[in-house]
Write a protein that holds these residues in place. Sequence first.
Motif, short mmCIF file in Angstrom:
data_model
loop_
_atom_site.label_atom_id
_atom_site.label_comp_id
_atom_site.label_asym_id
_atom_site.label_seq_id
_atom_site.Cartn_x
_atom_site.Cartn_y
_atom_site.Cartn_z
N ASN B 12 0.83 -1.20 0.00
CA ASN B 12 0.00 0.00 0.00
C ASN B 12 0.86 1.25 0.00
O ASN B 12 1.05 1.90 1.00
CB ASN B 12 -0.95 -0.01 1.21
N LYS B 13 1.41 1.53 -1.19
CA LYS B 13 2.21 2.73 -1.35
C LYS B 13 1.62 3.45 -2.55
O LYS B 13 1.19 2.80 -3.50
CB LYS B 13 3.67 2.38 -1.69
N SER B 14 1.62 4.75 -2.50
CA SER B 14 0.98 5.46 -3.60
C SER B 14 1.74 5.20 -4.89
O SER B 14 2.96 5.07 -4.90
CB SER B 14 0.93 6.95 -3.31
N GLY B 15 0.99 5.09 -5.98
CA GLY B 15 1.62 4.96 -7.28
C GLY B 15 1.89 3.54 -7.76
O GLY B 15 2.25 3.34 -8.90
N ARG B 16 1.71 2.54 -6.88
CA ARG B 16 2.04 1.17 -7.30
C ARG B 16 1.06 0.65 -8.35
O ARG B 16 1.44 -0.07 -9.26
CB ARG B 16 2.08 0.22 -6.10
N ASP B 19 2.00 2.12 -11.52
CA ASP B 19 3.21 1.47 -12.04
C ASP B 19 2.83 0.23 -12.87
O ASP B 19 3.35 0.02 -13.95
CB ASP B 19 4.13 1.03 -10.89
N ASP B 38 -7.80 -4.76 -1.09
CA ASP B 38 -6.71 -4.29 -0.23
C ASP B 38 -7.00 -4.39 1.26
O ASP B 38 -8.13 -4.45 1.70
CB ASP B 38 -6.21 -2.91 -0.64
#
Lengths: 433, 143
Positions: B12-16, B19, B38
């Motif tokens: 749970n990290k922004s942008g994954r 990506d 999630d």
Amino acid sequence: MIWNEEFETLPREALEALQLKRLQHQIERVYAAVPYYRNKMEEQGVRPSDIKTLRDISRLPFTTKEDLRINYPFGLFAVPFEQVVRIHASSGTTGKPTVVGYTKRDIDSWAELMARTLSAGGAHQGDVVHNAYGYGLFTGGLGAHYGAERLGAAVIPISGGNSKRQIMIMQDFGSTVLMCTPSYALNLADVMKEMQVEPSSLKLRVGLFGAEPWSENMREEIQKRLNLKAIDIFGLSEVMGPGVASECIEEQHGLHIFEDYFIPEIVDPKTMEPMPLGELGELVFTTLTKEAFPVIRYRTKDLSRLIAKPCSCGRTFYRMERITGRTDDMLIIRGVNVFPSQIEHVLMSIEGVEPHYQIIVDRQGSLDIVEVQVEVSENIFSDEVKVLEKLGKRIEHEIKDLLGISCRVKLVEPKTIQRSEGKAQRVIDKRKL
Amino acid sequence: MKVEQISVFLENKSGRLADVTNILAAAGINIRALALADTTDFGILRLIVNDNEKAKSVLKENGFTVGKTEVIAVEVSDRPGGLAAILNVMRDTAINVEYMYAFIQKSGENAIIIFRFDELEKAIEVLRSAGIRILSGEEIYSI
Ligand SMILES: [Zn+2]
């Protein structure tokens, strides 16, 4: 080749009888000659006559670096000073160095032990031993030097530094055996590349590396880049210097401890109780023959385990596993002692879990909070949330069972955990103690 | 009758999530359906794409952990009770729905629902005998 066939292949029973005889003699001598040891033994309520079997060694007090510091410089010497012919010292990280002394006979034993070490690594008379261990107060240089001479090899006492000159001498003198620290071996490989010297154009056949921790990966790299067989050797100045234990070239797996000179023990660093044979714990040594500077149950702070399995080389000495860590890596979490290697053990015992992990310790208020990050590999990944959550809970459970600490397991993506030089940083301690 | 789904582990990290979609787009892979499950720590991205093997290898090359699962795709008419009819059929069996997600076809007429059952073969049998149309992999990949 086995340098001293008679002693290095003694049947265990005969070896243990010899060890007991030497131990009893050593303890009697130390008790009579060193007041500091005598006082410690009296405090513990043990006398030399109480040592009736090898197991009785566990009744003796331990010796630590702190004891050596208190007795700086010569307080623990066990012979009149005029019998001391050599003094070495290891640099202390804080303050005064640790000082050790040798009699003529000690120097002689040391040469024997290093001749055995070199021989176990495949060196022999006629070899050109390129000794790049530092000469000086450090035991490495002179220890290796005397052993190589005893072996009948030609020693180049080049010591450390000036790598270009080292390589020129290797080329011109035809060095066949390299002795230095593993990191210096890699440095030599770098400089060879710079100088465009092909390692295969040299005569190097084997390298005996020690004096600092290294890994199997590093061994592979050294072997490949220097085109030689890399042997792990072990020693510490407080016990003798190099020549306490050495791998054999036949197996390159585990270091034979020269047990006719030293008794190894593995103890639980928490309780200080002896561990069952084969278990991981702190390595402890007692010297059996040393005159000037004997040590009783010296705590190395190194983590290892003993291998009793017979070796194909024919030596009957137990082997110690390559040092896997330091007791200094021990974390104290809510009063419980924890080694990163124990967490690794839990993870590896769960099928499919690879030991890529990191332990993050923090403090909230007065409570230690532990998070164990585990990388999710394909083997454990599932498309179902509950399967992964169950796995996390299971790891938490097993860590709690084995170590007695509660932690939170966080599953992370592969390669999240920092790796430096192929070695992962296992612990991040954010507590400001 | 089964459809292949790939799943990707995400922290749970922004942008994954972005990506993943960028990597697939750069490899010329079309995403047919996508759902993210999630928790507070991590997410599992489930994807149906037009080229599973290529998607898997390109994601792996980029350091993602990727899995593969078989699911069932069912067409549901876009009228009240469409989904309820299917769930009613399943309710009387011992088969569990692990998860499901829906997407609308381009034509906009019918919805397609992806089901992950704990007992796949049995589920296919039950749905078929109830007269529910199960879409094939080819039909889904080429939508
Ligand atoms: Zn051996």
